[in-house]
Design an enzyme around this catalytic site. Structure first.
Site, mmCIF file in Angstrom:
data_model
loop_
_atom_site.group_PDB
_atom_site.id
_atom_site.type_symbol
_atom_site.label_atom_id
_atom_site.label_comp_id
_atom_site.label_asym_id
_atom_site.label_seq_id
_atom_site.Cartn_x
_atom_site.Cartn_y
_atom_site.Cartn_z
ATOM 1 N N ASP A 15 0.865 -1.187 0.000
ATOM 2 C CA ASP A 15 0.000 0.000 0.000
ATOM 3 C C ASP A 15 0.897 1.230 0.000
ATOM 4 O OD1 ASP A 15 -2.178 1.645 0.128
ATOM 5 O OD2 ASP A 15 -2.777 1.101 2.164
ATOM 6 N N GLU A 110 -2.414 0.182 -4.492
ATOM 7 C CA GLU A 110 -2.290 -0.991 -3.634
ATOM 8 C C GLU A 110 -2.547 -2.262 -4.427
ATOM 9 O OE1 GLU A 110 -5.237 -1.651 -0.557
ATOM 10 O OE2 GLU A 110 -6.612 -0.254 -1.512
#
Length: 357
Positions: A15, A110
């Site tokens: 992420d 992500e």
């Protein structure tokens, strides 16, 4: 003779840290260290992303711009540059491909990676995550956080644990006990309304959730019961799906309080549209049909859809369509507890694997 157990998966959830805002701060040194919001600062604008300096003031994505400015008077608004974010995302996914072919993008910033095969011979998923984060920094000048675990649910939870610019691992030995210690609000898929309902039922932590029978969960949570029953025990058998073909992309949010102000409602709709647009851009897939979903305070649900002759390929067009659809509900006879935006109707040529597939 018993069948051999399948190998334990090694999954990393990567992420990027405050992705849009970090790109802007990277490209404009005068913004570094300052509270930055990516979005439009006008009265009907919405925050698409916020730097960590802005987050310290409670500024976050999908927040109406006027509210964000009230919370942080020194907030600097920067118009989004989705073409740049997409280009950087391509660089990041190029890094992923150095380590595995099993990549499941979730958005521009992500993705899940299955590194069970250890292509680079680094020995552990922990070492692989460190190497990926170092390569991302080398390639883009940006930082990423990572969660490492034996399933997707735990890897995604873990990636939040050491943000920004950190990583955290949840091993099979610690998984169930770690989940038991977490408040239910941390669980992905448990929104504010569901968390409040769980608390009314005496479910405040993963341990409380694990103590409830499947029959009890089915009675109170219907089709979500099996999912809650599994994740409370750290169980998630979903594989990383690099070639999953989706027929739609949607995002929705449940409000902490029922909304009646059109400006707030439309800001929320714009925020959901931005999340959907991110997915469309990251996959290079664009649909003809925009659908807005709304759920009233009494749980009555309605949808409004509009189709166009050609796919929606402009973020502002998506915003305008979604706002026009939600406006058909005015005047409201009661508040809204949830809104969502979905794009569907992808042309046949978009069904082939895209760049990120």
């Amino acid at each position: 003779m018993t069948a051999e157990s399948p190998p334990v998966r090694k999954i990393i959830h990567v992420d990027m840290d405050a992705f849009y805002a970090s790109v802007e701060q990277r490209d404009a040194p005068e913004l570094r260290g300052k509270p930055v919001a990516v979005g439009h600062g006008e009265s009907r604008g919405v925050v698409a992303a916020a730097s960590y300096e802005a987050r310290a003031f409670g500024v976050k994505s999908a927040l109406p711009s006027v509210t964000a400015k009230r919370r942080c008077p020194d907030l600097i608004f920067v118009p989004p540059r989705f073409d740049v974010y997409r280009a950087v995302s391509q660089q990041i996914h190029g890094v992923f491909a150095e380590f595995t072919d099993l990549i499941q993008p979730l958005s521009l910033d992500e993705a899940y990676l299955d590194v069970t095969a250890d292509r680079r011979g680094l020995g552990t998923a922990w070492a692989t995550a460190k190497a990926i984060r170092a390569r991302i920094a080398e390639e883009t000048g940006l930082t990423a956080s990572a969660g490492i675990s034996y399933n997707k649910f735990l890897a995604k939870l873990a990636s939040d644990q050491k943000k920004p610019n950190g990583q955290f691992a949840v091993t099979p030995e610690m998984g169930p006990a770690w989940v038991a210690s977490l408040p239910v609000e941390r669980f992905h898929g448990v929104g504010p309304v569901t968390a409040a309902k769980m608390r009314r039922l005496g479910i405040e932590s993963g341990a409380d959730l694990a103590a409830k029978s499947l029959a009890f969960l089915a009675e109170h949570f219907g089709s979500s019961a099996e999912w809650y029953h599994g994740i409370a025990r750290g169980i998630d058998h979903r594989p990383v799906e690099p070639n999953r073909v989706r027929k739609s992309s949607g995002s929705e949010t449940t409000f902490a309080r029922d909304l009646t102000d059109p400006a707030e409602i439309e800001a929320a709709v714009a925020g959901q549209a931005d999340e959907v647009w991110d997915w469309c851009v990251s996959r290079g897939r664009y649909g003809r049909t925009v659908t807005v979903k709304a759920k009233y305070a009494d749980f009555r649900q309605v949808t409004r859809s509009r189709s166009t002759p050609a796919p929606v390929r402009d973020r502002e067009q998506l915003h305008a369509t979604a706002r026009a659809l939600i406006a058909t509900l005015y005047p409201l006879d009661r508040g809204l507890r949830l809104v969502g935006v979905t794009v569907s109707g992808f042309p046949p040529e978009d069904q082939a694997p895209s760049l990120f597939d």
